[in-house]
Design an enzyme around this catalytic site. Structure first.
Site, PDB file in Angstrom:
ATOM      1  N   PRO A 117       6.509   1.743   0.705  1.00  0.00           N
ATOM      2  CA  PRO A 117       5.091   1.758   1.115  1.00  0.00           C
ATOM      3  C   PRO A 117       4.958   2.172   2.570  1.00  0.00           C
ATOM      4  CG  PRO A 117       5.921  -0.485   1.030  1.00  0.00           C
ATOM      5  CD  PRO A 117       7.011   0.381   0.469  1.00  0.00           C
ATOM      6  N   HIS A 118       3.698   2.431   2.973  1.00  0.00           N
ATOM      7  CA  HIS A 118       3.434   2.826   4.355  1.00  0.00           C
ATOM      8  C   HIS A 118       3.777   1.710   5.326  1.00  0.00           C
ATOM      9  CE1 HIS A 118       0.362   6.198   3.250  1.00  0.00           C
ATOM     10  NE2 HIS A 118       1.610   6.538   3.029  1.00  0.00           N
ATOM     11  N   SER A 119       3.364   0.499   4.975  1.00  0.00           N
ATOM     12  CA  SER A 119       3.591  -0.634   5.864  1.00  0.00           C
ATOM     13  C   SER A 119       3.585  -1.903   5.038  1.00  0.00           C
ATOM     14  CB  SER A 119       2.501  -0.710   6.947  1.00  0.00           C
ATOM     15  OG  SER A 119       1.220  -0.845   6.350  1.00  0.00           O
ATOM     16  N   GLU A 131       0.808  -1.216   0.000  1.00  0.00           N
ATOM     17  CA  GLU A 131       0.000   0.000   0.000  1.00  0.00           C
ATOM     18  C   GLU A 131       0.845   1.272   0.000  1.00  0.00           C
ATOM     19  OE1 GLU A 131      -3.933   1.308   2.367  1.00  0.00           O
ATOM     20  OE2 GLU A 131      -2.137   1.126   3.586  1.00  0.00           O
TER      21      GLU A 131
END
Length: 466
Positions: free
Chosen positions: A101-103, A75
Site C-alpha cells: 500500500p501507499h502508507s 490504502e
C-alpha cells in the site's frame, strides 16, 4: 482514496461466494462482496480501507460458512484472498499481499470534538459576557433585544446557507432542510442567555466561609441546575420511553443492516421520529451512518431532541465561566476545579458507556448527542480549557495567534467559506484523486488564506458582529 484491490482465488471444486462486514458496524448483516458460480477461478473487487473487515466464504446459494478471516486492508494495496481445501473437510482462508500500500496510516480526526467544544465555549462566553454587561448597567430589556436579534440572525444565516444551491438560487426547495449547525448553536445560545438573564444572582457573593463555600458556584445557581435536570429528564424519558411505530422502545441504533437487520427503518429511534413528526421531510437525508449501515431513512444530526443535550453541553461551559468569575486570579483553584469537573464528567461517561463503544447503558453517540457523549465531551472540554488557561494566561507562553484573528470574525469566515469555499483560490479541482497530501494541502491552504484575510481585517479594525 481509502480503497484497496482484493482478488479472490477460489481453489475449491465448486462455486463460492464471499461476504463481508465491517468490525466497526454494530451487529451488522454480512453483505455480498464477490461471487463465482463455478470453481476453481478468481475475481477481483474493490474494498474500503478505513476499518477492519471480516470476510467469510461459503458455497454459492448456501448459508454454511467454510472459513472466515478479519483483516485491516491498507490504502492502494493489492491483496489476494485464497480459499483452499485443507485436511479432511476443512477449508483454509488466508490473505497474501501482492502490492504494497501507499502508507500504513490510521485515520485520526478531531471532527467529532469541534462542535461540542464550540457549544461549551459558547456557554463560557455567555457567562462572562453577561457579567460584564450587567456591570455596565445594561437592562434586562436591552439584553433580551440583543440576544433575540442575534438568535434570529444566526438562524436565518444557517437556514439560508445550508439550503443554498447555485442551481436553485438562495433556497433549494427540492431538498430543503430546516435544522442545521448554526440553527442549533443559535437556539442553544438563546436558552443559555435566558437562563443567565433571569438568574437571581447577578454579582459574585462576598467572600464568606460557609459550609457550602467549596461548591458555591453550584449552590448559588440551584434554579439553573433544576432547569437543566428537568431538561435532561425529559431527554431521557422521550429517548427511552416514547413508543416509536414498528421499532423497539428506547432504540438508539442506526437501523439498516445493523442489529442483524431486525430494525431497518428505525434509524435514530425516538430522535428521528420526533424530527419527522415536527419537520416532515425537511431534514437531512444523508446521515453519516448511511454508507456503512445502508440506511434508507432520513436522520438529522442537528435535530430537535439532540438540541436538549446541546443546551446541557452549553450549561457545562457556563460552569467554567462561573469558575472564572468566582475564583478570579486564583489560578491554582481554577485549575483544580477544572480538573475535578473533568474527572466527574469522565467518570459519568465511563459509567454510562461501560467504557465500550456500543454496549453501554447509553453509548457515546455524536449523531444523537447522547448523555454519555455530552459527559465525555464536557470532560475533554475542561481538560482543553485548563491546558489553554495554563499556557496562555498563567505562563504566557502563547497569545493565541494566529487563530485569534478568525475567532474575532467567526461569522464572516463561516459565511465566506460557505459562499466561496469551493472556488479558487480557496479550493481547486484535485489532480491526484488517490492521494491524501493534495486534499490536506488544499485544506491547509484554505485555512491559511482565511487567517490572512482576517488578520488584514484585524489590522483595519473591521469586525463583523451581530
Amino acid at each position: 482514496m481509502d480503497e484497496a484491490l482484493l482478488t479472490v482465488h477460489n481453489q475449491m471444486s465448486y462455486g463460492l461466494q464471499v461476504l463481508y462486514t465491517s468490525d466497526y458496524c454494530y451487529k451488522c448483516l454480512y453483505q455480498p462482496l464477490a461471487s463465482m458460480e463455478v470453481g476453481p477461478g478468481n475475481v477481483s473487487v474493490v474494498l474500503s480501507t478505513p476499518f477492519t473487515l471480516t470476510l467469510k466464504a461459503s458455497p454459492v446459494n448456501a448459508t454454511n460458512t467454510l472459513c472466515s478471516i478479519s483483516y485491516l486492508f491498507e490504502e492502494a494495496g493489492h491483496y489476494s484472498l485464497w480459499v483452499t481445501p485443507g485436511d479432511a473437510l476443512d477449508v483454509t482462508c488466508y490473505i497474501s499481499l501482492d502490492k504494497f500500500p501507499h502508507s500504513t496510516y490510521q485515520r485520526l480526526t478531531v471532527a467529532d470534538l469541534v462542535m461540542p467544544w464550540f457549544v461549551f465555549i459558547i456557554g463560557t462566553s455567555v457567562m462572562l459576557a453577561f457579567s460584564s454587561m450587567r456591570r455596565k448597567g445594561v437592562t434586562r430589556l436591552q439584553l433580551l433585544r440583543k440576544l433575540s436579534w442575534r438568535t434570529v440572525v444566526l438562524m436565518l444565516i444557517g437556514f439560508c446557507f445550508i439550503n443554498y444551491s447555485p442551481r436553485d438560487g438562495l433556497l433549494s426547495w427540492s431538498w430543503l432542510r430546516i435544522p442545521g449547525v448554526l440553527q442549533r448553536l443559535a437556539f442553544t445560545y438563546f436558552i443559555l442567555s435566558l437562563m443567565q438573564m433571569f438568574s437571581p444572582y447577578r454579582e459574585i457573593p462576598p467572600s464568606q466561609v460557609r459550609w457550602w463555600s467549596p461548591v458555591q458556584d453550584v449552590v448559588l445557581y440551584w434554579p439553573e441546575w433544576i432547569f437543566i435536570l428537568l431538561l435532561e429528564t425529559m431527554w431521557l424519558c422521550v429517548t427511552f420511553l416514547l413508543p416509536v411505530p414498528n421499532c423497539p422502545t428506547g432504540y438508539l441504533g442506526a437501523g439498516g443492516i445493523g442489529d442483524n437487520g431486525l430494525y431497518p427503518n428505525c434509524t435514530g429511534g425516538a430522535a428521528a421520529y420526533i424530527d419527522r413528526w415536527l419537520l416532515g421531510h425537511n431534514i437531512y437525508w444523508h446521515p453519516t451512518c448511511k454508507a456503512m449501515y445502508h440506511t434508507t431513512q432520513p436522520f438529522d444530526p442537528e435535530g430537535v431532541l439532540g438540541t436538549i443535550n446541546s443546551i446541557v453541553m452549553g450549561f457545562i461551559g457556563m460552569q467554567a465561566g462561573k469558575i472564572f468569575l468566582f475564583y478570579r486570579k486564583l489560578n491554582n483553584k481554577i485549575i483544580i476545579r477544572f480538573s475535578v469537573w473533568a474527572v466527574i464528567l469522565g467518570i459519568l461517561a465511563a459509567i454510562l458507556s461501560k467504557c465500550t463503544r456500543d454496549s453501554g447503558f447509553i453509548p457515546v453517540n455524536k449523531n444523537l448527542w447522547s448523555l454519555s457523549y455530552v459527559a465525555c465531551m464536557g470532560s475533554m472540554s475542561f481538560v482543553l480549557l485548563g491546558m489553554m488557561y495554563f499556557v496562555v494566561d498563567i505562563k504566557g507562553w502563547w497569545g493565541g495567534q494566529p487563530f485569534i484573528y478568525p475567532g474575532m470574525n467567526s461569522i464572516l469566515v463561516y459565511v465566506g467559506h460557505s459562499l466561496l469555499g469551493f472556488y479558487f483560490p480557496f479550493s481547486w479541482e484535485m489532480r491526484y484523486q488517490d492521494s491524501h497530501w493534495e486534499p490536506l494541502f488544499r485544506s491547509l491552504w484554505g485555512t491559511a488564506l482565511w487567517i490572512f484575510i482576517t488578520y488584514l481585517l484585524y489590522r483595519k479594525r473591521f469586525f463583523l458582529k451581530i
